[in-house]
Design a protein around this motif. Sequence first.
Motif, mmCIF file in Angstrom:
data_model
loop_
_atom_site.group_PDB
_atom_site.id
_atom_site.type_symbol
_atom_site.label_atom_id
_atom_site.label_comp_id
_atom_site.label_asym_id
_atom_site.label_seq_id
_atom_site.Cartn_x
_atom_site.Cartn_y
_atom_site.Cartn_z
ATOM 1 N N ALA A 51 -141.709 -7.439 26.822
ATOM 2 C CA ALA A 51 -142.746 -8.096 27.923
ATOM 3 C C ALA A 51 -142.107 -9.229 28.626
ATOM 4 O O ALA A 51 -142.342 -9.332 29.729
ATOM 5 N N LEU A 52 -141.552 -10.102 27.952
ATOM 6 C CA LEU A 52 -140.822 -11.397 28.636
ATOM 7 C C LEU A 52 -139.864 -10.732 29.683
ATOM 8 O O LEU A 52 -139.565 -11.127 30.486
ATOM 9 N N TYR A 53 -138.833 -9.634 29.075
ATOM 10 C CA TYR A 53 -138.011 -9.174 29.745
ATOM 11 C C TYR A 53 -138.629 -8.423 31.241
ATOM 12 O O TYR A 53 -138.003 -8.762 32.227
ATOM 13 N N LEU A 54 -139.723 -7.762 30.898
ATOM 14 C CA LEU A 54 -140.148 -7.196 31.977
ATOM 15 C C LEU A 54 -141.016 -7.955 32.893
ATOM 16 O O LEU A 54 -141.175 -7.657 34.129
ATOM 17 N N ALA A 55 -141.428 -8.988 32.176
ATOM 18 C CA ALA A 55 -141.969 -10.183 33.385
ATOM 19 C C ALA A 55 -140.826 -10.934 34.148
ATOM 20 O O ALA A 55 -141.364 -11.622 34.880
ATOM 21 N N GLY A 56 -139.793 -10.780 33.720
ATOM 22 C CA GLY A 56 -138.571 -11.442 34.519
ATOM 23 C C GLY A 56 -138.248 -12.882 34.080
ATOM 24 O O GLY A 56 -137.771 -13.570 34.634
ATOM 25 N N VAL A 57 -138.593 -13.102 32.907
ATOM 26 C CA VAL A 57 -137.997 -14.506 32.110
ATOM 27 C C VAL A 57 -136.495 -14.267 31.583
ATOM 28 O O VAL A 57 -136.465 -13.130 30.948
ATOM 29 N N GLY A 58 -136.018 -15.178 31.925
ATOM 30 C CA GLY A 58 -134.553 -15.054 31.464
ATOM 31 C C GLY A 58 -133.636 -13.903 32.143
ATOM 32 O O GLY A 58 -132.779 -13.329 31.485
ATOM 33 N N SER A 59 -134.101 -13.615 33.414
ATOM 34 C CA SER A 59 -133.288 -12.456 34.098
ATOM 35 C C SER A 59 -131.978 -12.831 34.720
ATOM 36 O O SER A 59 -131.478 -12.190 35.468
ATOM 37 N N GLY A 60 -131.445 -14.068 34.457
ATOM 38 C CA GLY A 60 -130.252 -14.565 34.810
ATOM 39 C C GLY A 60 -130.495 -15.665 35.891
ATOM 40 O O GLY A 60 -131.412 -15.934 36.568
ATOM 41 N N PRO A 61 -129.314 -15.896 36.629
ATOM 42 C CA PRO A 61 -129.218 -17.152 37.352
ATOM 43 C C PRO A 61 -129.910 -16.599 39.079
ATOM 44 O O PRO A 61 -129.591 -15.451 39.256
ATOM 45 N N ARG A 62 -130.380 -17.431 39.448
ATOM 46 C CA ARG A 62 -131.164 -16.813 41.015
ATOM 47 C C ARG A 62 -130.081 -17.554 42.017
ATOM 48 O O ARG A 62 -129.455 -18.634 41.874
ATOM 49 N N ASN A 63 -130.046 -16.923 43.278
ATOM 50 C CA ASN A 63 -129.013 -17.301 44.250
ATOM 51 C C ASN A 63 -130.026 -18.118 45.155
ATOM 52 O O ASN A 63 -131.076 -18.037 45.566
ATOM 53 N N SER A 64 -129.452 -19.769 45.087
ATOM 54 C CA SER A 64 -130.572 -20.552 45.692
ATOM 55 C C SER A 64 -130.261 -20.912 47.073
ATOM 56 O O SER A 64 -131.175 -21.274 47.745
ATOM 57 N N SER A 65 -129.223 -20.135 47.754
ATOM 58 C CA SER A 65 -129.026 -20.203 49.199
ATOM 59 C C SER A 65 -130.051 -19.350 49.904
ATOM 60 O O SER A 65 -130.083 -19.411 51.209
ATOM 61 N N GLY A 66 -130.626 -18.511 49.308
ATOM 62 C CA GLY A 66 -131.870 -17.732 49.950
ATOM 63 C C GLY A 66 -131.433 -16.093 50.483
ATOM 64 O O GLY A 66 -132.221 -15.478 50.888
#
Length: 72
Positions: free
Chosen positions: A43-58
């Motif tokens: 459930a945490l995986y499907l909710a997007g928790v811990g899905s890896g680094p996000r791209n901060s530049s947009g």
Amino acid sequence: MLAIAAAVVFGFALLLDFLNTNFGAPDLFNFQTLAMLGFFLLALYLAGVGSGPRNSSGSSGRRFYGRRPGRG
């Protein structure tokens, strides 16, 4: 990563069920507890928790350095 952890927990629960053992701690390593832990991680995986680094530049998509592929 959480989906892999859930798969490991489910595999461990299945192994315990096949071997019919509890490792001396029937309340800690029973099938229901491990199944609930696996469902929680899934459930945490499907909710997007811990899905890896996000791209901060947009910007979304891939980064291409040098020539872009498929451009002649």
